[in-house]
Design a protein around this motif. Structure first.
Motif, short mmCIF file in Angstrom:
data_model
loop_
_atom_site.label_atom_id
_atom_site.label_comp_id
_atom_site.label_asym_id
_atom_site.label_seq_id
_atom_site.Cartn_x
_atom_site.Cartn_y
_atom_site.Cartn_z
N LEU A 309 -6.70 80.01 25.32
CA LEU A 309 -6.00 81.33 24.73
C LEU A 309 -4.35 81.15 25.37
O LEU A 309 -3.80 82.24 24.95
CB LEU A 309 -6.68 82.42 25.89
N ASP A 310 -4.10 80.39 25.86
CA ASP A 310 -2.41 80.26 26.32
C ASP A 310 -2.18 78.90 26.45
O ASP A 310 -2.66 78.01 27.14
CB ASP A 310 -2.46 80.93 27.83
N THR A 311 -0.93 78.82 26.08
CA THR A 311 -0.18 77.45 26.05
C THR A 311 0.34 77.05 27.23
O THR A 311 0.13 75.83 27.66
CB THR A 311 1.10 77.32 25.18
N GLY A 312 0.43 77.77 28.22
CA GLY A 312 0.92 77.62 29.68
C GLY A 312 -0.33 77.18 30.37
O GLY A 312 -0.04 76.08 30.99
N ILE A 313 -1.31 77.75 30.30
CA ILE A 313 -2.62 77.04 30.94
C ILE A 313 -2.98 75.75 30.35
O ILE A 313 -3.44 74.68 31.06
CB ILE A 313 -3.74 78.01 30.57
N PHE A 314 -2.76 75.43 28.85
CA PHE A 314 -3.16 74.34 28.27
C PHE A 314 -2.22 73.10 28.87
O PHE A 314 -2.75 72.06 29.32
CB PHE A 314 -2.97 74.46 26.87
N GLN A 315 -0.78 73.44 28.84
CA GLN A 315 -0.05 72.44 29.10
C GLN A 315 -0.26 72.01 30.47
O GLN A 315 -0.25 70.95 31.15
CB GLN A 315 1.51 72.62 28.96
N ARG A 316 -0.57 72.93 31.49
CA ARG A 316 -0.90 72.57 32.85
C ARG A 316 -2.07 71.77 33.18
O ARG A 316 -2.11 70.73 33.82
CB ARG A 316 -1.10 74.00 33.84
N LEU A 317 -3.15 72.10 32.31
CA LEU A 317 -4.52 71.41 32.44
C LEU A 317 -4.04 70.14 31.84
O LEU A 317 -4.78 69.04 32.39
CB LEU A 317 -5.31 72.07 31.56
N LEU A 318 -3.31 69.73 30.73
CA LEU A 318 -3.01 68.44 30.32
C LEU A 318 -2.03 67.48 31.08
O LEU A 318 -1.97 66.44 30.79
CB LEU A 318 -2.55 69.02 28.67
N GLY A 319 -1.38 68.25 31.86
CA GLY A 319 -0.40 67.53 32.63
C GLY A 319 0.89 67.09 31.89
O GLY A 319 1.35 66.16 32.14
N LEU A 320 1.33 67.87 31.09
CA LEU A 320 2.51 67.44 30.11
C LEU A 320 3.77 67.37 30.92
O LEU A 320 3.74 68.10 32.03
CB LEU A 320 2.52 68.54 29.08
N GLU A 321 4.71 66.63 30.69
CA GLU A 321 5.89 66.33 31.29
C GLU A 321 7.06 67.49 31.08
O GLU A 321 7.12 67.65 29.54
CB GLU A 321 6.76 65.05 30.74
N LEU A 322 7.21 68.50 31.65
CA LEU A 322 8.15 69.53 31.38
C LEU A 322 9.26 68.99 30.62
O LEU A 322 9.67 69.84 29.83
CB LEU A 322 8.53 70.60 32.79
N SER A 323 10.18 68.03 31.31
CA SER A 323 11.33 67.60 30.74
C SER A 323 10.94 67.39 29.11
O SER A 323 12.10 67.21 28.23
CB SER A 323 11.74 66.65 31.66
N ASP A 324 9.89 66.44 28.88
CA ASP A 324 9.78 66.23 27.44
C ASP A 324 10.07 67.55 26.60
O ASP A 324 10.51 67.28 25.55
CB ASP A 324 8.59 65.64 27.23
N ILE A 325 9.47 68.64 27.00
CA ILE A 325 9.67 69.75 25.98
C ILE A 325 10.84 70.47 26.28
O ILE A 325 11.51 70.92 25.17
CB ILE A 325 8.58 70.67 26.46
N LEU A 326 11.42 70.77 27.36
CA LEU A 326 12.71 71.21 27.87
C LEU A 326 13.97 70.61 27.20
O LEU A 326 14.96 71.30 26.66
CB LEU A 326 12.81 71.67 29.09
N LEU A 327 13.88 69.27 27.39
CA LEU A 327 15.23 68.55 26.91
C LEU A 327 15.28 68.14 25.52
O LEU A 327 16.26 67.58 24.74
CB LEU A 327 15.31 67.44 27.80
N SER A 328 14.00 67.99 24.72
CA SER A 328 14.00 67.45 23.52
C SER A 328 13.96 68.34 22.49
O SER A 328 13.66 69.48 22.55
CB SER A 328 12.56 66.53 23.53
N ASN A 329 14.62 68.01 21.19
CA ASN A 329 14.76 68.55 19.88
C ASN A 329 13.83 67.75 19.03
O ASN A 329 13.83 68.17 17.75
CB ASN A 329 16.08 68.70 19.28
N ASP A 330 13.16 66.97 19.37
CA ASP A 330 12.03 66.11 18.66
C ASP A 330 10.66 66.63 18.92
O ASP A 330 10.07 66.93 19.94
CB ASP A 330 11.75 64.74 18.97
N ILE A 331 10.21 67.47 17.70
CA ILE A 331 8.92 67.99 17.47
C ILE A 331 7.57 67.38 18.00
O ILE A 331 6.71 67.66 18.52
CB ILE A 331 8.67 69.01 16.31
N SER A 332 7.93 65.85 17.59
CA SER A 332 6.62 65.26 18.05
C SER A 332 6.60 65.10 19.83
O SER A 332 5.47 64.88 20.19
CB SER A 332 6.90 63.97 17.70
N LEU A 333 7.68 65.16 20.43
CA LEU A 333 7.55 65.02 21.90
C LEU A 333 7.23 66.62 22.13
O LEU A 333 6.27 66.84 23.18
CB LEU A 333 8.88 64.82 22.48
#
Length: 437
Positions: A309-333
């Motif tokens: 139901l929520d991407t925030g909960i999802f990324q937290r469960l998956l343990g994504l790197e915050l910097s990958d999303i915040l700093l990248s303009n590459d949609i694959s990251l």
């Protein structure tokens, strides 16, 4: 100091309901902690008197609903209990966590029949389980409103970007958004993918702009949601529900594979997934052949994807790197774990009418050894529109073009980090605006 209320799309509908002379009893439905109670309390400011009955906290109130369910008599007792007058058109009565008192759910129909001039709203976080056991509690007499976590539009408004969002809404494939505005929206989008739309998280971010602090709130929410597994149904063990929940996270973005969950047999997994869907935590995206309208007329329930139901909960469960999303303009990251596809599906739900439950569909080519697939298909009027969440040039969208040719669709939509534009019969919507498509 009182917390600042963050406006929700549903607020206008609630205000309209208040002023409607023929208002029905309202039932607010949605997952736990998506903001149902806060919206009702905001509405209560428009009334002279407000009585909030929380059936989870105040067990004594349950006794008022024993015996005959006479609406006027119940109100007399509530007025005494809470020391507030109940006056038609001047008092709002709010039954919160009503799933804890089945008799109160049954009483709603009598409020509609015998006391229609009174404004009554009910809400509950695990309401679907109770309604399943009371299938005829008030069909036709009670109006449901469905709530979700914050949409991206609501997130922008909560951050004081109302004027910027108006510019987005006035843009289209023939009139792109001013490029600096586009870049600013992308920055907000990246943050929203990480934060998600749970009200407690959005509130914390608007307060101090500290994403790491928001991750702690997400941790607390995850613990709370998992603790609720024990309440779902006694016949399904907690461990089964938890296993199914983790399987949804791990398989996000792909067709759900039952055989890939070795800990549970088919029936155990199916029952657990159904409970997670009833709780609003898991949302199915079902295969549609898309040969005509409605899209749900030719679905294959054996082919479905499951999203949270929520991407925030999802990324937290998956343990994504915050910097990958915040700093990248590459949609694959940015799209690790298919978070962008999940976000798009959720935006479609949040932009739909709040008076009905929207369904999500995808399409794949039904031929052997074919991997052609379109992320979503949606209905707009009499048109079926394919949508792909992609990056790159138009020449890479073979699945989209196969759909357009085979289904004779007028146009398709590609959504990515690009600004509004178009390629032949494919319109490009930036991912942050996909809910407006």
């Amino acid at each position: 100091m009182a917390k600042r209320y963050m406006e929700r799309r549903v607020d206008k509908e609630l205000a309209f309901w208040k002023n409607d002379k023929e208002h029905k009893v309202l039932l607010l439905r949605g997952a736990r902690q998506v903001g149902k109670s806060s919206s009702v309390r905001k509405l209560a400011e428009l009334f002279e008197h407000f009585i909030e009955v929380n059936f989870e906290k105040n067990r004594r109130v349950h006794q008022l609903f024993d015996g005959d369910l006479d609406a006027h008599e119940i109100c007399e007792k509530l007025s005494v209990q809470f020391k507030k007058p109940i006056v038609p058109e001047k008092t709002l009565v709010f039954f919160d966590e009503i799933q804890e008192c089945p008799n109160a759910i049954s009483a709603l129909r009598f409020f509609c029949e015998d006391y229609p001039e009174l404004h009554v709203i009910a809400a509950g976080s695990l309401l679907e389980f109770a309604l399943e056991e009371l299938p005829s509690f008030g069909v036709g007499r009670i109006r449901s409103i469905f709530m979700h976590p914050f949409s991206f539009a609501e997130f922008m408004n909560a951050n004081g970007e109302t004027l910027l969002w108006k510019e987005v809404c006035n843009s289209n494939h023939a009139k792109p958004l001013f490029e600096p505005f586009h870049e600013k929206c992308l920055d907000y989008l990246k943050k929203f993918l990480l934060l998600g739309g749970m009200p407690a998280v959005v509130a914390k971010y608007t307060e101090n702009k500290n994403i790491l602090e928001c991750q702690k709130i997400l941790n607390d929410l995850i613990i709370s949601l998992k603790a609720d597994f024990a309440k779902y149904k006694k016949r399904v063990p907690n461990l089964h529900v938890l296993t199914a929940f983790e399987a949804v996270v791990n398989q996000n973005g792909n067709r759900f594979n039952y055989s890939g969950v070795e800990q549970l047999n088919y029936r155990q997994l199916k029952d657990s997934l159904e409970l997670l869907q009833k709780a609003g935590l898991v949302i199915p995206v079902v295969h549609s052949s898309s040969n005509g309208l409605p899209l749900g007329g030719d679905v294959n329930l054996k082919k479905q994807k499951l999203i949270l139901l929520d991407t925030g909960i999802f990324q937290r469960l998956l343990g994504l790197e915050l910097s990958d999303i915040l700093l990248s303009n590459d949609i694959s990251l940015i799209n690790k774990g298919a978070i962008a596809e999940q976000y798009a599906g959720l935006e479609f739900l949040k932009s739909a009418s709040c008076y009905e439950q929207e369904n999500l569909y995808f399409w794949s080519r039904e031929k052997a050894k074919s991997n052609a697939e379109v992320d979503y298909v949606i209905q707009r009027g009499e048109k079926i529109i394919p949508i792909e969440i992609k990056s790159g040039s138009s020449g890479k969208m073979q699945s989209m073009r196969l759909f357009l040719e085979g289904k004779k669709s007028e146009y398709g939509i590609r959504s990515s980090l690009e600004n509004f534009s178009f390629y032949d019969n494919i319109k490009v919507w930036p991912l942050y605006a996909i809910g407006n498509a």
